[in-house]
Design an enzyme around this catalytic site. Structure first.
Site, short mmCIF file in Angstrom:
data_model
loop_
_atom_site.label_atom_id
_atom_site.label_comp_id
_atom_site.label_asym_id
_atom_site.label_seq_id
_atom_site.Cartn_x
_atom_site.Cartn_y
_atom_site.Cartn_z
N LYS A 79 29.36 55.03 1.54
CA LYS A 79 28.65 55.73 2.61
C LYS A 79 27.26 55.10 2.77
O LYS A 79 26.62 54.77 1.77
CB LYS A 79 28.54 57.21 2.24
N SER A 154 29.60 65.08 6.61
CA SER A 154 28.90 63.92 7.11
C SER A 154 29.45 62.58 6.59
O SER A 154 29.10 61.54 7.15
CB SER A 154 27.43 64.02 6.73
N SER A 178 30.17 67.84 2.68
CA SER A 178 30.27 66.55 3.38
C SER A 178 31.26 65.56 2.78
O SER A 178 31.51 64.51 3.36
CB SER A 178 28.90 65.88 3.45
#
Lengths: 486, 96
Positions: A79, A154, A178
């Protein structure tokens, strides 16, 4: 059957036996990215030459007979919130466009020590604030199961990349769901470990008392193996806890006897999609058939978790994001009259709407006259929420329930209603407030063909039991073997 | 209930955030809605509850004070919008 059909644990077996090389596996991932990522947009940055070089180096060491790490030769996507020296880290924000970290996050160091191949950087909601990827400054990621729908967030790109088999595993971060929410909506496995299990050094901060890093994979074994590789104490993060790391990859296949599973009646009340309720209830029936005892537990303060979360997370965010001042790194405006205007203009231009909204809410909640009413009040309710879990875990080993109230929603559906978006995290947020480990794993599909997730939450530092309980269910079902487009 | 526009402007000033008139109007509505929602916490009597700032309530985490290299100057400066190889450059702070 191609390499991309294999889970990380299967790939690791083949890499170890010499049946495939890391270069072949990495090339297969890069080929899948070339074919699929124009449509999915899971990645923000892929350095193919660098990835192949890492893979070749590991292959050479294997040929020489050197002893290699737990993830030797396995590609891992990161990420874009995790710092990797020399590769861009933008947090999907214009504010950090062009930022190149001068050091590695602790988990990146751990992945390198485990001889993993760092494949690329994945899209996300800006600064990890959001549940859909629609807050990325660099475009939306699409759900591989239905390209008109969001993948969750997210950690949107990390989940979508694994679901589309562009990488066997990835890392995300989870502040209010997330990792688990996108794992659930993309039909894969994702885990948020206990707060303190993994060092946050080099994780670009959103809400420091809630943020945790964790893995995504196509099955529980893969997630257990990556978790084992990245866990452990780090003196550079004083909230990382100095406890031995169990060998999750070795114990994950041992079924649990006498497992006690808690269910929370309120989880199945109004707001939960009926197909999801049915899928989660049949998963619980599977546990019954495996000999687990299922009993109801009460979490009386559960309905306050979203309000508590947004006050605490936004307060911490307003403080953490004050570092973006246009001086040390990040975007600087070109037009201003004095220093104060330079700060305000740089931040006004660099941040997107959701980040501004959360900074505003947090600044308000911390401001003179409101600090006790909002921030301190939320911290007190946080303790009540934790005490509910402590009492529940006196009676049961894990709590099972849904991950999300609905399956993946359409792109644009909730984009203009922040509160509706926040409510999609209703089942995941309390694990962050209480600091508990929790996992999301596939437990069915809607009639429209969208994945449904099952969440298991456990006691602090009881990841081993959570993983084994998840694997027990997975071993009797084949949901995790299904993939988009076949 | 919408948050008054003056309050939105004051908070934006505290947060060092330049907002457009459209954003001020939008946040007035949206923050007002969120504050109405979080008011549900007032239902709870928390007078006897200690605030919980962290999930793992550690205190005084200590380590040995050992000398170690810090980030080289060039690396620390490499991402700065303006620098001269030695310092971060900012606009003049003192006028006149």
């Amino acid at each position: 059957m191609g390499l991309s059909d294999l889970s990380a644990s299967e790939l690791l077996d083949q890499l170890q036996s010499g049946a495939v090389s890391s270069r072949e596996v990495t090339q297969a991932c890069l080929a899948a990215i070339t074919v699929q990522d124009t449509a999915v947009h899971a990645f923000l940055h892929v350095d193919a030459a660098d990835a192949l070089q890492q893979a070749a180096a590991i292959d050479e060491r294997r040929v020489r007979g050197e002893s290699l790490g737990l993830l030797a030769g396995l590609p891992v996507a990161l990420k874009d919130v995790l710092c990797q020296q020399g590769q861009p880290a933008t947090c999907a924000s214009k504010m950090l466009s062009g930022f190149i970290p001068p050091y590695d996050a602790h988990v990146v160091t751990k992945l390198k020590q485990a001889d993993a191949v760092l494949l690329g950087r994945t899209n996300m909601d800006e600064f990890a604030m959001g549940s859909s990827s629609e807050n990325s400054a660099f475009g939306v990621t699409r759900n591989p199961w239905d390209l008109s729908r969001i993948p969750g967030g997210s950690s949107s790109g990390s989940a979508a990349a694994v679901a589309a088999r562009m990488t066997p595993v990835s890392l995300g971060s989870d502040t209010g769901g997330s990792i688990r929410q996108p794992a659930g909506l993309c039909g894969i496995v994702g885990m948020k470990p206990t707060y303190g299990r993994i060092s946050r050094y080099g994780l670009i901060a959103y809400a420091s008392s809630l943020d945790q890093i964790g893995p995504f994979g196509t099955d529980v074994r893969s997630v257990a193996t990556v978790l084992e590789a990245i866990s452990g104490h780090d003196p550079r993060d004083s909230t990382s806890v100095n406890q031995p790391v169990p060998e999750y990859s070795k114990s994950v296949d041992q079924p649990l006897t006498g497992l006690k599973i808690g269910i929370v009646p309120e989880h199945f009340s109004a707001g939960l999609d009926t197909e999801i309720a049915a899928a989660v209830k049949s998963a619980i029936d599977v546990y019954r058939s495996l000999g687990a005892e299922v009993r109801e537990v009460a979490l009386p303060h559960a309905k306050y978790c979203i309000a508590t979360y947004y006050l605490i997370a936004c307060s911490e965010a307003s403080s953490n994001l004050s570092r973006y001042d246009g001086i040390h790194y990040g975007h600087r405006a070109t037009s201003f009259k004095n220093l104060n205007e330079m700060y305000a203009a740089s931040r006004g231009e660099g941040f997107g709407a959701e980040v501004k909204r959360r900074i505003m809410l947090g600044t308000y909640a911390l401001s003179t006259g409101y600090y006790d009413q909002y921030y301190v009040k939320a911290l007190k309710v946080r303790r009540l929420i934790r005490q509910d879990f402590d009492a529940a875990f006196q009676q049961v080993d894990v709590i099972a329930g849904p991950v999300t109230p609905t399956a993946a929603f359409a792109i644009g559906e909730k984009a203009n209603d922040p509160l509706a978006m926040y409510l999609s995290d209703i089942y995941t947020i309390s694990a962050n407030l209480a600091g508990l480990p929790a996992i999301s794993l596939p437990c069915g599909f809607t009639t429209g063909g969208l994945p449904i997730g099952l969440q298991l939450q456990g006691r602090p530092f009881d990841e081993d039991r959570v993983l084994r309980a998840a694997r027990m269910y997975e071993a009797t079902t084949d949901w995790h073997t299904r993939r988009p487009n076949g | 209930m919408a948050l008054p526009l003056d309050t939105v402007k004051k908070v934006a000033g505290l947060a060092r955030l330049q907002l457009t008139d459209t954003e001020i109007e939008m946040f007035s509505q949206q923050l007002g809605g969120i504050l109405d929602y979080v008011a549900m916490l007032d239902e709870l009597d928390t007078s006897a509850v200690e605030p919980m700032v962290h999930a793992i309530e550690l205190t005084n985490v200590l380590r040995d004070d050992v000398l170690a290299p810090s980030l080289p100057r060039a690396d620390a400066l490499q991402n700065a919008p303006k620098q001269d190889g030695r310092y971060f450059l900012v606009p003049a702070i003192l006028e006149g």
